[in-house]
Motif scaffolding. Structure first.
Motif, PDB file in Angstrom:
ATOM      1  N   LEU A  33      48.601  37.853  75.348  1.00 34.33           N
ATOM      2  CA  LEU A  33      49.364  38.263  76.517  1.00 34.33           C
ATOM      3  C   LEU A  33      48.572  39.226  77.401  1.00 34.33           C
ATOM      4  O   LEU A  33      48.572  39.105  78.633  1.00 34.33           O
ATOM      5  N   GLU A  34      47.879  40.173  76.800  1.00 34.93           N
ATOM      6  CA  GLU A  34      47.094  41.138  77.575  1.00 34.93           C
ATOM      7  C   GLU A  34      45.983  40.429  78.360  1.00 34.93           C
ATOM      8  O   GLU A  34      45.790  40.674  79.555  1.00 34.93           O
ATOM      9  N   ASP A  35      45.270  39.543  77.699  1.00 34.12           N
ATOM     10  CA  ASP A  35      44.202  38.799  78.355  1.00 34.12           C
ATOM     11  C   ASP A  35      44.777  37.893  79.448  1.00 34.12           C
ATOM     12  O   ASP A  35      44.214  37.787  80.542  1.00 34.12           O
ATOM     13  N   ALA A  36      45.892  37.252  79.179  1.00 28.48           N
ATOM     14  CA  ALA A  36      46.521  36.369  80.161  1.00 28.48           C
ATOM     15  C   ALA A  36      46.969  37.150  81.392  1.00 28.48           C
ATOM     16  O   ALA A  36      46.836  36.669  82.521  1.00 28.48           O
ATOM     17  N   THR A  37      47.473  38.349  81.196  1.00 25.90           N
ATOM     18  CA  THR A  37      47.888  39.189  82.326  1.00 25.90           C
ATOM     19  C   THR A  37      46.682  39.570  83.172  1.00 25.90           C
ATOM     20  O   THR A  37      46.716  39.496  84.399  1.00 25.90           O
ATOM     21  N   ARG A  38      45.600  39.948  82.519  1.00 26.73           N
ATOM     22  CA  ARG A  38      44.358  40.287  83.221  1.00 26.73           C
ATOM     23  C   ARG A  38      43.846  39.082  84.015  1.00 26.73           C
ATOM     24  O   ARG A  38      43.458  39.197  85.173  1.00 26.73           O
ATOM     25  N   MET A  39      43.882  37.919  83.391  1.00 28.05           N
ATOM     26  CA  MET A  39      43.423  36.698  84.050  1.00 28.05           C
ATOM     27  C   MET A  39      44.357  36.305  85.202  1.00 28.05           C
ATOM     28  O   MET A  39      43.901  35.780  86.226  1.00 28.05           O
ATOM     29  N   ALA A  40      45.648  36.562  85.065  1.00 25.83           N
ATOM     30  CA  ALA A  40      46.610  36.257  86.129  1.00 25.83           C
ATOM     31  C   ALA A  40      46.325  37.124  87.362  1.00 25.83           C
ATOM     32  O   ALA A  40      46.363  36.635  88.501  1.00 25.83           O
ATOM     33  N   ILE A  41      46.027  38.389  87.133  1.00 27.33           N
ATOM     34  CA  ILE A  41      45.691  39.285  88.246  1.00 27.33           C
ATOM     35  C   ILE A  41      44.432  38.785  88.948  1.00 27.33           C
ATOM     36  O   ILE A  41      44.374  38.716  90.182  1.00 27.33           O
ATOM     37  N   GLU A  42      43.418  38.413  88.168  1.00 31.49           N
ATOM     38  CA  GLU A  42      42.182  37.886  88.753  1.00 31.49           C
ATOM     39  C   GLU A  42      42.437  36.590  89.523  1.00 31.49           C
ATOM     40  O   GLU A  42      41.920  36.389  90.624  1.00 31.49           O
ATOM     41  N   CYS A  43      43.234  35.709  88.950  1.00 27.34           N
ATOM     42  CA  CYS A  43      43.548  34.426  89.583  1.00 27.34           C
ATOM     43  C   CYS A  43      44.248  34.652  90.920  1.00 27.34           C
ATOM     44  O   CYS A  43      43.880  34.041  91.934  1.00 27.34           O
ATOM     45  N   LEU A  44      45.231  35.524  90.942  1.00 23.22           N
ATOM     46  CA  LEU A  44      45.971  35.809  92.166  1.00 23.22           C
ATOM     47  C   LEU A  44      45.060  36.433  93.219  1.00 23.22           C
ATOM     48  O   LEU A  44      45.055  36.004  94.373  1.00 23.22           O
ATOM     49  N   ALA A  45      44.268  37.420  92.827  1.00 25.32           N
ATOM     50  CA  ALA A  45      43.366  38.073  93.780  1.00 25.32           C
ATOM     51  C   ALA A  45      42.362  37.085  94.355  1.00 25.32           C
ATOM     52  O   ALA A  45      42.117  37.068  95.570  1.00 25.32           O
ATOM     53  N   SER A  46      41.787  36.238  93.507  1.00 24.40           N
ATOM     54  CA  SER A  46      40.783  35.300  93.991  1.00 24.40           C
ATOM     55  C   SER A  46      41.409  34.228  94.887  1.00 24.40           C
ATOM     56  O   SER A  46      40.805  33.806  95.874  1.00 24.40           O
ATOM     57  N   ARG A  47      42.625  33.799  94.575  1.00 24.94           N
ATOM     58  CA  ARG A  47      43.288  32.782  95.403  1.00 24.94           C
ATOM     59  C   ARG A  47      43.585  33.328  96.799  1.00 24.94           C
ATOM     60  O   ARG A  47      43.313  32.671  97.800  1.00 24.94           O
ATOM     61  N   ILE A  48      44.133  34.536  96.864  1.00 24.09           N
ATOM     62  CA  ILE A  48      44.446  35.150  98.159  1.00 24.09           C
ATOM     63  C   ILE A  48      43.163  35.391  98.948  1.00 24.09           C
ATOM     64  O   ILE A  48      43.083  35.098 100.143  1.00 24.09           O
ATOM     65  N   LYS A  49      42.137  35.909  98.270  1.00 22.03           N
ATOM     66  CA  LYS A  49      40.852  36.179  98.936  1.00 22.03           C
ATOM     67  C   LYS A  49      40.279  34.890  99.519  1.00 22.03           C
ATOM     68  O   LYS A  49      39.812  34.856 100.653  1.00 22.03           O
ATOM     69  N   CYS A  50      40.325  33.823  98.772  1.00 21.90           N
ATOM     70  CA  CYS A  50      39.804  32.530  99.213  1.00 21.90           C
ATOM     71  C   CYS A  50      40.581  32.007 100.418  1.00 21.90           C
ATOM     72  O   CYS A  50      39.989  31.542 101.401  1.00 21.90           O
ATOM     73  N   LEU A  51      41.900  32.073 100.364  1.00 16.57           N
ATOM     74  CA  LEU A  51      42.720  31.611 101.481  1.00 16.57           C
ATOM     75  C   LEU A  51      42.402  32.410 102.748  1.00 16.57           C
ATOM     76  O   LEU A  51      42.283  31.839 103.836  1.00 16.57           O
ATOM     77  N   LYS A  52      42.244  33.721 102.598  1.00 12.16           N
ATOM     78  CA  LYS A  52      41.915  34.565 103.749  1.00 12.16           C
ATOM     79  C   LYS A  52      40.539  34.217 104.305  1.00 12.16           C
ATOM     80  O   LYS A  52      40.356  34.138 105.525  1.00 12.16           O
ATOM     81  N   GLU A  53      39.560  34.010 103.443  1.00  6.96           N
ATOM     82  CA  GLU A  53      38.199  33.708 103.890  1.00  6.96           C
ATOM     83  C   GLU A  53      38.137  32.412 104.688  1.00  6.96           C
ATOM     84  O   GLU A  53      37.331  32.275 105.592  1.00  6.96           O
ATOM     85  N   TYR A  54      38.984  31.436 104.344  1.00  2.00           N
ATOM     86  CA  TYR A  54      38.985  30.154 105.031  1.00  2.00           C
ATOM     87  C   TYR A  54      40.087  30.062 106.086  1.00  2.00           C
ATOM     88  O   TYR A  54      40.386  28.975 106.574  1.00  2.00           O
ATOM     89  N   ASP A  55      40.682  31.220 106.419  1.00  5.84           N
ATOM     90  CA  ASP A  55      41.748  31.288 107.436  1.00  5.84           C
ATOM     91  C   ASP A  55      42.861  30.289 107.168  1.00  5.84           C
ATOM     92  O   ASP A  55      43.411  29.681 108.087  1.00  5.84           O
ATOM     93  N   GLU A  56      43.184  30.112 105.888  1.00  5.44           N
ATOM     94  CA  GLU A  56      44.282  29.229 105.524  1.00  5.44           C
ATOM     95  C   GLU A  56      45.549  30.059 105.359  1.00  5.44           C
ATOM     96  O   GLU A  56      45.504  31.263 105.113  1.00  5.44           O
ATOM     97  N   GLU A  57      46.669  29.386 105.496  1.00  9.75           N
ATOM     98  CA  GLU A  57      47.951  30.068 105.408  1.00  9.75           C
ATOM     99  C   GLU A  57      48.211  30.552 103.981  1.00  9.75           C
ATOM    100  O   GLU A  57      48.007  29.812 103.015  1.00  9.75           O
ATOM    101  N   ILE A  58      48.654  31.791 103.884  1.00  8.15           N
ATOM    102  CA  ILE A  58      49.026  32.365 102.580  1.00  8.15           C
ATOM    103  C   ILE A  58      50.529  32.173 102.424  1.00  8.15           C
ATOM    104  O   ILE A  58      51.306  32.634 103.260  1.00  8.15           O
TER     105      ILE A  58
END
Length: 148
Positions: A33-58
């Protein structure tokens, strides 16, 4: 930019977790659970960052957990239980600490290569990064083919 999105944590028989973000259609996993939570935070941050970089809708977050759907169980080897949770992350701060941070590497090359590269104004860092990215992508393709 602080964001909060719902995630569904699926506990697997081996104690690992699969984590899905229904608003994005992306997922990650962790050994516990601890590792999954850490990975979820990373996944969310990277997804938002990627969408912003490509000017895609969040997408707007579904913050009412009652509206978040849990995948149906479809077999014996499926998850044991599912838990809904809101994941929050400061995207810029996380990116600064984890994605955008550079590390220094020392390398050894022949003197003639160094001299010629300097003469041609070759950017060593960019060249190494480009070459490493090409090699990483090549290896990932090899691994994907081997797993098929």
């Amino acid at each position: 930019m602080i964001v909060s999105y719902p995630a569904v944590f699926y506990k697997l028989e081996d104690g690992a977790y699969s984590v899905a973000f229904p608003d994005f259609g992306v997922a990650t996993h962790g050994e516990d659970l601890e590792d999954a939570t850490r990975m979820a935070i990373e996944c969310l941050a990277s997804r938002i960052k990627c969408l912003k970089e490509y000017d895609e809708e969040i997408p707007k977050p579904t913050l009412d957990l009652n509206l978040v759907e849990v995948d149906e169980k479809d077999g014996e080897d499926d998850y044991i239980e599912a838990t809904k949770q809101i994941i929050t992350v400061d995207v810029e701060e996380y990116a600064r600490k984890h994605f955008d941070k550079s590390v220094k590497k020392n390398l050894t090359i022949p003197k003639w290569m160094n001299d010629l590269a300097l003469e041609l104004n070759i950017n060593f860092s960019k060249t190494l990064q480009d070459a490493l990215l090409d090699e990483i992508n090549r290896k990932r393709r090899e691994i994907a083919i081997d797993e098929e």
